[in-house]
Every structure is written in structure tokens, then in C-alpha cells.
Scaffold this active site. Structure first.
Site, PDB file in Angstrom:
ATOM      1  N   GLU A  88      18.408  60.083  33.481  1.00 19.65           N
ATOM      2  CA  GLU A  88      19.411  61.114  33.704  1.00 19.65           C
ATOM      3  C   GLU A  88      20.820  60.601  33.416  1.00 19.65           C
ATOM      4  O   GLU A  88      21.660  61.310  32.860  1.00 19.65           O
ATOM      5  CB  GLU A  88      19.352  61.623  35.163  1.00 19.65           C
ATOM      6  CG  GLU A  88      18.011  62.207  35.583  1.00 19.65           C
ATOM      7  CD  GLU A  88      16.964  61.171  35.947  1.00 19.65           C
ATOM      8  OE1 GLU A  88      17.299  59.957  36.025  1.00 19.65           O
ATOM      9  OE2 GLU A  88      15.791  61.544  36.136  1.00 19.65           O
ATOM     10  N   HIS A 120      44.221  42.964  33.191  1.00 19.03           N
ATOM     11  CA  HIS A 120      43.203  41.963  32.873  1.00 19.03           C
ATOM     12  C   HIS A 120      43.581  41.249  31.583  1.00 19.03           C
ATOM     13  O   HIS A 120      43.492  41.814  30.500  1.00 19.03           O
ATOM     14  CB  HIS A 120      41.836  42.630  32.739  1.00 19.03           C
ATOM     15  CG  HIS A 120      41.405  43.331  33.998  1.00 19.03           C
ATOM     16  ND1 HIS A 120      41.870  44.576  34.344  1.00 19.03           N
ATOM     17  CD2 HIS A 120      40.590  42.937  35.000  1.00 19.03           C
ATOM     18  CE1 HIS A 120      41.354  44.926  35.512  1.00 19.03           C
ATOM     19  NE2 HIS A 120      40.571  43.961  35.933  1.00 19.03           N
TER      20      HIS A 120
END
Lengths: 671, 671
Positions: free
Chosen positions: A414, A35
Site C-alpha cells: 500500500e 546537513h
């Protein structure tokens, strides 16, 4: 974008930043993958941050009081490798940069924390880095409160892209940082309007500035190519008592033909276009070449922090020997010497009193004795404190007024909890554990995988680990989650049968340095099956003979957790019919798999029929039931082959056929 | 809270709403488990919504143009059951309410869509309902655009709590709804300041109003116990062209001793406190008893919509027969008759031309022929369109100006995509498929589990399914994700070996009515292994003999996906040495497990050594390698036992030893 204007406005800065651009362009082109656009777009921000603000000593990348730099948009990894190479990191050499994305190189496609000391965390799965950063910043607050500002006083800087901010986990991270006023966390949002599919606005029109403000952040908006604006914004961010977000308007692949396009996000490998870009940048050096003057300036940046480090060493020298030793111990992750005796004493007491308790309760009993002797533990729960039994008397809530608090109210997050715990563990000095229901392993899953990949000893306290959860029903009853955790490399999955095995499992988890542990714990009470006290830690071998066959050994029952007592009951029934039956408790498959073959064969000799019992799917069991190379035994399994249901737990075990009677019948059917 | 003032202000409303409160209190007390506080706190909102706004006909809960009601805070399930019982739902009887949370009851601990027609979706895992709702609302927009406002014109109403809004997935859902201007979606936030651990502010201080505004929502703030304010807010919300959030200030467990406390969130089972609460409410009826007048008013609410339904039926009668038939077909989920011939034609062409293509590309070839004949398909990708190959020429982007668009730019939101696809499938009329990298199964995992539990045929297009992904490295390379999906009950996991198997897999996935499919597809090109055209769908049997042994059958190679061609190469080598070797392709284990024993034995006869080959962990393979009851074969496996690495794909297969040479060597070691 008028590149000439940028060059002319700050010629020295421009060339220093462009060294990053050129290296990224060259390395990606050489690898023919990667990238290019992000490093080119964020080079100005990185140059100002690293040269004017970041406290680091390139020669000593693990110095504890360094500022942490987290590249949450990890696909732009060449930005980090370029910064490290330029500033003189001993591990990221020019050779490594040239070997970008090749086998054995430290310069992997995405930054991997285990490849180089200076890589703080593994990023790539979007949103993880910014969420790790919450844990880094919390750890800094906690350790500063414990050891004082002279020992601990550093920033956590994060680069994040639109992908990070679209992922749900970013919401959890941002709201946690806002709630806990993590003022030493600074996020640079690479506001370049581009994702892989095209314009960000195709998929997202969130007002990020307003969003961060809603979460309690200090927010600034700047031109991400203006070094003076970047500098001023960082200075202001460092002063803020709130976490800071700097929205940096940037151009992906700045000055390249692919600028401001989705193409610019990926690998720019067209030689001609790359040459033209370099020309526009005013970069005349050859591939991978950095003019000596620029390299030397960057090396100055890398060595600038040596003085800070030396000053810190001097301050540390003023600490008492005991305090310095304790600081070094917790940073090393080593458990205290007392741990072993503490666990043994608890085991002895439990073997004697033989309580009938849920293993989640047993886990609390362990924590009640461990937390006082391990000040580095930090507990928490995703809003299930009373159910997960994760809070002990001495911890105190961590919050903006009590930085010494060792218990984090993670909220119903979570995923954010798991990622932040990874950040704490990576920071060092903290041993995090956190609880939720075993079924919500699902929500935390991407971060749990990263615990394993990154080799950090995060402890997951997963309670309510089967249909034994009862009435809440199938959405809350794990059936495949043991298999999921066991399928993940480098993860220890413990399913203790009683309070003794729970204590042994915890001891092992607390001694780990490079792998996470999942503790799978019951909601329902279980009898003590380890009624005879043994000083040795039997869970360490993963599986062991809990009850031997009387008479000729015709069957072996293999069980974990809540099903061990059930296997013992089945054994009683079988023995009563003269069928010699061994019961093997298997609290940790991974440790058993690591034993030598002789031990494994001793525990599971070929011949007798084998029946496995676990209130979960069979996936993975065949390895133990059928034998690793096959032809070892006739085998059966008593467990779940569907989702659960809503009803009282006892009834569910009956209805789904997970009973001692069925286990005994299964054995007899195979004889 | 002054209960008397509330009672006196709107006495009729109060008693009607209190019927819900009393039923919830009684059912939870009787079950001795559940959540009393939310139904008590949201009863006023529910009463106004259902009686004055919700378009539904209690006697016909599946009427396609009904408004959808989604209880995202599903732990408050008794609210829904009370509403259904009171309004005369044929399935939720008083008996069912009394059997709350018992074996076999429709009234499970959390609402389960498969237990009653009127339960639109399974909720309980927080944040899922609000994210399903995005899919419901998108489906409504799409179907309205396709079939006209006379056929489709309804609202999607969502109840959500603080837990839903803390979960990361809510960020994905909210930003999607804002981006796509889902004006017919209305969320009621139960702003009661309480979670299980205590005050919301302990863990979260987000300004939710500002947050929703930042995402492009219409927001109102009201007293959630004031029926007039509720009514007015709903009226305003229905008019808004943006999605609407109504922040409802409520008191959990209103009027109970546990009001406004964490205790009030759970099961209120203290007889005396419950009696006192009822007294304060002015509720004198006995347990489970609802005064006739109130019950009859509620039944009037339930039957009010019959007229709407009849008017809709009349309008539908005006459609052409062909259009009506098409509407009924897509709502039923039945595939068009042409599907079979279309797939066969593609298979024939592919068997003849034998292209070397990645299975992700083969998947695109299938979609190019399927999408034109199945107007009910809706595709999308989590910002990896060009990599997942999920976009075909005729779809068009869905957006606020093109509601006929059949391609959704989900952004970097795997979890939100999966949950919204579940919502589309549950709504009916749409067959959703969506893509991301196989490794990011992790991010979508909680919603993928719910696809299976809820029995909806969502299709997951998971590309880049092994180390064959190459340079992006271990964060992007699945190794345990096939095991994870296969461990999940009621899920079909396809790993096709070539373009022919890909077409067959897609055909099966598109015919499913009650289970999701995961298509595990390669990045890298694969040779065509099914070179002989067969009209029958071989994948339907899950596994089949692809190449028979020549001479005495000494070995069976079992492989999936990209490793099938490797197994064929190994077979060549072994046959050359005179070792008769069969190759079994196993594209779908679940379908193979459903075949009769005779077929399974024919494909995998006892005796010959077996070697499995899959670029993934061994977990689950032993069932096929060792035989279901053991003693069948000596066996080995060639795959992964660690995470992957960053390097070109070909090199990775070599380094990790997944080669034809190693497979052949493994066979010879076992002979």
C-alpha cells in the site's frame, strides 16, 4: 582520506565538485542548521552525473522530456540547491542559497516540489523519493509506449542514503522496480556507513548489494569519489535493462574534521573547522563565492541540454496536431471535455434504474465509462483488485512486455503504491488511482500526507469503509480513518451515499490539479438515494439538503455514505410522529467548508437539533453539529466510539447501535 | 499434486494434519466467509511443529516460558483455532469453532489477542506478526540474560505468507532480526505462489532466499508437505545462532478443486467441491467431527508440555524469593512501588528550580530517575537518540554480545520499532518505549493502531511535536498528528506543558496495563508553568484549572503543551484589560473525557467564551470548545489550518499567528 591525492588526480573535477561542497558548508553555517555532510560526500557523484549524463536544460526546468533527478535523502537539500544555482536555474539564485531554511525562501530545509520548478518531488521523510522514482520511471515507460520514443525517452536518477534503504517502503519500491524491470531508473546509494546515531552497523548489517540483486536489480560497486568510476558506472547503468543500483563508497563530510562521523551528518557550524576543511579542499574563495571560471563551467552544464530540448521540440513538431495536443493535454493534467457529459449520462441512468449497489461497485461503473475517454488514467490495487473494483475492461496489465498496460498489480504494498502514484502524478501525463481497504490508509499514510503537501491529485480508492466490512473484524474495519484523512490539510475526502454521489465525487477528483482525493467506499450494497436526476454536481458543494422537513423543521440529520439511507429511514419515522426532519448529505466536508457562509447557513440553519450519523468516530463532527462558533444547536451523534468486531455486517450495525431507531431516539432525546 | 502419494507416505501424519484441513473447510463454509486455503496448505507444517517441537501446555496457555506461535498471515486464523481446539485449549471449544466469525465468538475473522489467552498477538494487517515476533524474540533474549536460562528459554515461531513478505515492514523486521542475531526466531514462509489477485509473480519476483541471506539469516528450502523434511528443518533452525527462515513450498487449498489458485485463498463454500476434497483427503467424518483417535492424539500433543511446565516451575522454585517475586512482578506488568515517590521527588525539584527545558528534555529527566528503578523498561529510538532524548546513562546498548542491554538502536525503522515494541509488551516482562519525531507517527501508524486494539501499554516518545521544530520544514512538522492519535480508540495522548506535567504523564503511561500512550513533546524550551508543588498527579484528570480568572470570569483559554505558557501570557494581557480569564491545561483529553460530568463542568463551566490554543489543526477541539451537547459557549481557536514551513521556530509561530496577542484578540472578538 587523502584529499590531496583526490585533488591531484582530477584537479578540474575536484574544484567543480568542491563548489558544491563550499556552498553547502556556507549555507548550513549561515542558517546554523541543516546537513552539511551529505552534499560534501556526494558532490563528486552529482558533478559527474549532472555534467556528463543528466539531460536537462537549466533555463527550462519543466521541459517534459528532461531526465528526472530525485534526492531521496532530502536532508542533503543543499546539494540540490547548489547544483541548481551553479547550473543557472532561474529560480534558485545566490540570494536563495543565502536564505537557506529561512521564511519565504525557495531553499527550504528539505526540498519542496512547490517551491521551485526544478524540484521534482518533496523529500525528507526517508524512503519516499526512491519510491516516487518508481512512479516516475513507470510513467516514463507508459508515456513512451503511448507517444513513442521521439516524444518520451528519459532517465530517472535517484540519490539515496542508508535511511532510505532501512525504511520498509524501500523494500516495496525496490521489489516493484525489479518486478517491472524499470531499466531507466538508476539509484546511487550513498554508502557512507553513517547515520544520526552513529555507525550504520550499529543498527543494520544488511548486504545491500545482495539485497538489490535478490530484487532483480543490476548492481555495481564503486568508489564514490572517483569521477572516472562514477562515469563508467552510469554508462553501464544506462545500458542495463534492469533497474540499476550503484553502491557508492563515500565519506560523509569528506575532508572536514567531522568526516566519517555522525557529527558530520548534521550542521557543521564551527568556523575554524570549516575554514580548515576549505583549506584542505584547496578552496580559497570567500563565503558563497564561486570563482568565475567554475561558475561559468557549471553554467555550461546547465545550458548543454538546450540542444536536446530543441531537438525534442523539432521531433514533437513532426507529430500530428491531434497527437501533440493530446500530449500537451495529458501533461497539463486537464480533463477531457467529454468527462462532464459522460458523468451526466451515467448519473441519469443510475437515477432512473436506481440500482442497489455498493459504492465500490458504483466506483467501478464510473471507471468503466471514464477510463475509455481518459487514456491518462492508470489504475491499480494493492492485491485487492476484485474487492476494490479498480480494474476495468480496457486497461490491460502493465508489465515488462506490455508497457501500454494501464493497470498496475501493486502487490501487497500500500505504501509503495501510494508513493509511486505520487511519482506518476509529479511526472505528469498520468492520472493515477489506486485501491486498498480504507483501514489500510494506515499503511499508505506517509505517502498520502505527501500527496497533500506536494499538491498532487492522486486518487485513493478506499473500499470497505466501516464495520460494514463485516467478518474480517476490527483489524480491517476503519473507525478513525475518515478523521485521519479529514485532519490532513489539502485533502478532499469523499464519502458518497450512492452511485450518483459516487459519480459526482469521481468527477471532482478527476478535475483536481493540486490536491489528492480519498474516496471512502462501502463493501455493502446501498440503495440509490438520489432518485431524481439533476444535471448539476451536488457533491461540488460538499453538503446539501437531500430531503426537506415536512412541517416545522425540528431536526436536521447529517450523514455520509452508507449512513445517508439510514438517516432517511430515521426521517421517515420522525416525520410519522410529526417531527419535521431535514436530511443533509455531507459527502465532502472540505468542499462544504469552502462554500460561502450564506450557503452553509442555508444547509445548516441554527435552531433545529442536529444529529450526525456516520459509522466512524465523532472526531471532527462537532464542527458541523455544534456550529462553527458555538451556540447554534443541541446536538448528538450516532457512530462508533470503539474498534469494531468480527461478525456479519448487519449484526454489527445493530450491536453498535447504528440504526435508524437509535437516530430517531437520539433526536427525540434532544427535543 | 498427488494426494494419495502424500497420504500413503505418512498415513498417521496425514490424517492428523487433515483434521486441521477439515475443520478449516467446515468453519469457513459454515460462516460463509474466511480463508480456507492457507490452513489447508500449512496444516502439515503446523502439525509437525506443534507435535514435535512447540513447547506449550494447552491447559496453561499463559505459562511464561512457553514457545510463542505467531500467525503472521492471520487471515488463515482457522489454522490457529483448529490447532487450539484439537490440542485441548480450554477457551477454543468446538462451539467456538462452529461460531467462527460470529458476534461474541473468540474465533474472530482474524486472531485477536484479547479473545483468548493462547492467541499471542492480533494479526491480519500483513507484516505485523513477523515484526511483533522480533520483539518477542528480543524480549526472550533480554529476560534470559536477566533471569537466566532456567527461567527463560523459549522459541518464537512465525508463520508468514507472501503478503507479509511484500509489506515494507517485513524488511524492517528481517533486517532487525538479522542485525541482532535473534537465533531463537524461526519463520516458516508459506511459499504457495498465490495472492488474492493471482500468481505472486504478477506482482513480485523477489528471490526471498537470497533476500533473507542478505539480511543475515539462516535459510532452508523444503517441501512444506513432507513431514520429515519439516521436522529436520526445524531441528536445524533451532540449532542456528542466526534467525532462521524455512521456505516451505506448499500448495494452497491442497487437494481441493481450487488448489493453487487465487480462489483457493478465500472462502471455499461450494458443498460439492468441499465434499470431493474431503474424499480425496480420505476424510470421512462429518462436519466438525474429528475421529476420537485423532482428537486424542492431538490432546496428547496439548498435554505433552505439562512436564516442561512442571520442570520449569521446579526450577523457578530454586530462585530466591526476591528474584521470583521480581520475575512475577515484571511479567504482570505492575509498576514498582517506588515509582510514585520517585516521580514526586522529581516534580518537587522541578517546581522549585523551574527550569526552562524542552519537554523532550524533561522526558529524559524522568527516564533518568525511572529507568534505574524499573529494570523492565527497554528504550530505543529510530535513529534519533540525541533528539528524542530516550537514552539514559544506565541502559547500555542491546546487541548480540550484550543481551542485558536495555536500549535498542532501531535504525531508521519507525514501523518495525513500533511493531517490535508491541511484541515485547505482548511477550511480557518488558515495558518498551521508543522515540521518533511526532510527524513520523505516520510511518509507525499501522502498529500504533494495533497497540490500541491489542490493549498493550507501548509508550511512544514523539518529540518535535509542532512547527516548533523549525527549519526542517513541513515534512517534519506535525499538524494533524495529535488529531490522528486522539481519533484512535483506546489510546492516551499526552501533551505536557512543562517538566512537571511531563513527569505526571510518564507516571500514568508507566502504570497502564491495557492501553498505549503517545507522549507529544517539544523540541523547543518551555518555562515551568507548574511552579507550585502538588503531590497529587493533576494530569490524571486529563485537564485542570491552571490559572483562575481574577474578577468576573469572562473567558476560558484551553491549551496543551507548548501553547499553555502562551495562554498564560494571553491571560496576563486580558486580565490587564479587566477581562477575567481562566487557563485550563488539557494534557490528556482521553483522561478528561473519563472524568465525571461534575468535574468536567467545573473545569469548563458553560458561559464564558472559550478559546483553544494548540499548534495543530482544530479537528477534535470543538468537543471542548463548543460543549459536548452544544449551546455552551461561543468559541474560537488559534492553531494551524495548513501545513507548516521551513524557518526558525520563533518566526513560524509569528507567521502562523500562534501568539499570545492573537489569542487575546480572539477572546475580545467573541465577547
Amino acid at each position: 582520506m587523502d584529499i590531496d591525492a583526490l585533488r591531484n588526480a582530477h584537479p578540474d573535477h575536484w574544484m567543480r565538485a568542491t563548489a558544491i561542497r563550499a556552498l553547502a558548508l556556507d549555507a548550513v553555517a549561515e542558517a546554523n542548521s541543516g546537513h552539511s555532510g551529505m552534499p560534501i560526500g556526494m558532490a563528486d557523484i552529482a558533478t559527474v552525473l549532472w555534467s556528463k549524463h543528466m539531460k536537462f536544460d537549466a533555463a527550462n526546468p519543466t521541459w517534459p522530456d528532461r531526465d528526472r533527478f530525485i534526492l531521496s535523502n532530502g536532508h542533503g537539500s543543499m546539494l540540490l540547491y547548489a547544483l541548481l544555482y551553479l547550473s543557472g536555474d532561474p529560480q534558485i539564485t545566490l540570494e536563495e542559497v543565502k536564505n537557506f531554511r529561512q521564511w519565504g525562501a525557495r531553499t527550504a530545509g528539505h526540498p519542496e516540489n512547490f517551491h521551485a520548478d526544478a524540484i521534482e518531488t518533496t523529500t525528507g521523510p526517508l524512503g519516499q523519493g526512491i519510491s516516487n522514482a518508481v512512479g516516475f520511471a513507470m510513467a516514463e515507460e507508459m508515456l513512451r509506449a503511448r507517444f513513442g520514443k521521439k516524444a518520451v525517452d528519459h532517465m530517472t536518477y535517484v540519490f539515496a542514503g542508508d535511511g532510505c534503504l532501512m525504511e520498509g517502503i524501500s523494500h516495496e519500491a525496490i521489489s516493484l522496480a525489479g518486478r517491472y524491470q524499470l531499466g531507466k531508473m538508476v539509484v546511487f546509494w550513498d554508502n557512507n556507513d553513517i547515520t544520526i546515531d552513529g555507525k550504520v552497523s550499529m543498527a543494520d548489517r544488511t548486504n545491500q548489494v545482495q539485497r538489490f540483486k535478490a530484487a532483480g536489480w543490476h548492481v555495481q560497486e564503486i568508489d564514490g569519489h572517483d569521477p572516472e568510476a562514477i562515469d563508467a558506472a552510469i554508462t553501464a547503468a544506462k545500458k542495463s535493462r534492469k533497474p540499476s543500483m550503484i553502491a557508492c563508497k563515500t565519506h560523509i563530510a569528506l575532508g572536514h574534521a567531522a568526516q566519517d562521523t555522525a557529527k558530520g551528518h548534521g550542521a557543521l557550524t564551527d568556523d575554524e573547522a570549516n575554514a580548515t576543511a576549505k583549506q584542505g579542499w584547496g578552496w580559497t574563495a570567500g563565503p558563497f563565492d564561486v570563482p568565475a571560471e567554475i561558475k561559468s563551467w557549471w553554467e555550461g552544464v546547465g545550458s548543454r541540454g538546450a540542444a536536446d530540448r530543441e531537438a525534442w521540440e523539432a521531433r514533437m513538431g513532426e507529430l500530428s496536431e491531434r497527437r501533440r495536443a493530446e500530449f500537451d493535454r495529458v501533461m497539463s493534467g486537464e480533463a477531457p471535455k467529454k468527462l462532464s457529459a459522460t458523468i451526466k449520462a451515467l448519473k441519469k441512468q443510475v437515477s432512473e434504474t436506481q440500482p442497489k449497489v455498493a459504492t465500490r461497485k458504483a466506483s467501478e461503473m464510473v471507471l468503466e465509462v471514464v477510463n475509455p475517454i481518459m487514456p491518462e488514467t492508470v489504475g491499480g490495487s494493492a492485491d485487492l483488485t476484485g474487492s476494490n473494483n479498480t480494474l476495468t475492461a480496457d486497461l490491460g496489465d502493465f508489465d515488462e512486455t506490455n508497457r501500454k498496460g494501464r493497470y498496475v498489480r501493486w502487490g501487497i504494498r500500500e505504501h509503495g503504491m501510494a508513493a509511486a502514484m505520487n511519482g506518476m502524478a509529479l511526472h505528469g501525463g498520468i492520472r493515477p488511482y489506486g485501491g486498498t481497504f480504507m483501514c489500510f490508509t494506515d499503511y499508505a499514510r506517509p505517502a498520502m500526507r505527501l500527496s497533500a503537501l506536494m499538491q498532487v491529485p492522486t486518487v485513493y480508492v478506499m473500499t470497505h469503509d466501516s464495520i460494514g466490512l463485516g467478518e474480517d473484524g476490527p483489524t480491517h474495519q476503519p473507525v478513525e480513518h475518515l478523521a485521519i484523512s479529514r485532519a490532513t490539510p489539502n485533502t478532499l475526502v469523499f464519502r458518497p451515499a450512492d452511485a450518483v454521489e459516487t459519480a459526482e465525487s469521481w468527477e471532482i477528483a478527476l478535475r483536481q490539479g493540486s490536491r489528492p482525493s480519498v474516496l471512502s467506499l462501502t463493501r455493502q450494497g446501498l440503495p440509490t438515494v438520489r432518485t431524481e436526476h439533476k444535471t448539476g454536481n451536488l457533491v461540488e458543494r460538499g453538503a446539501y439538503v437531500l430531503a426537506e422537513a415536512e412541517g416545522k423543521r425540528q431536526a436536521i440529520l447529517l450523514a455520509t455514505g452508507s449512513e445517508v439511507s439510514l438517516a432517511l429511514a430515521a426521517r421517515e419515522a420522525l416525520q410519522a410522529e410529526g417531527i419535521g426532519t431535514r436530511v443533509v448529505s455531507m459527502p465532502c466536508w472540505e468542499l462544504f467548508a469552502e462554500q460561502d457562509e450564506a450557503y452553509r447557513k442555508r444547509v445548516l440553519p441554527a435552531g433545529p437539533v442536529r444529529v450526525g450519523v456516520e459509522a466512524a468516530v465523532r472526531m471532527g463532527w462537532d464542527r458541523w453539529l455544534l456550529g462553527e462558533r458555538g451556540r447554534e444547536a443541541k446536538a448528538g451523534f450516532v457512530g462508533m466510539d470503539s474498534f469494531g468486531a468480527s461478525a456479519p455486517a448487519g449484526e454489527l450495525f445493530e450491536k453498535f447501535g447504528i440504526t435508524a431507531e437509535n437516530v430517531a431516539a437520539k433526536v427525540k432525546g434532544l427535543l
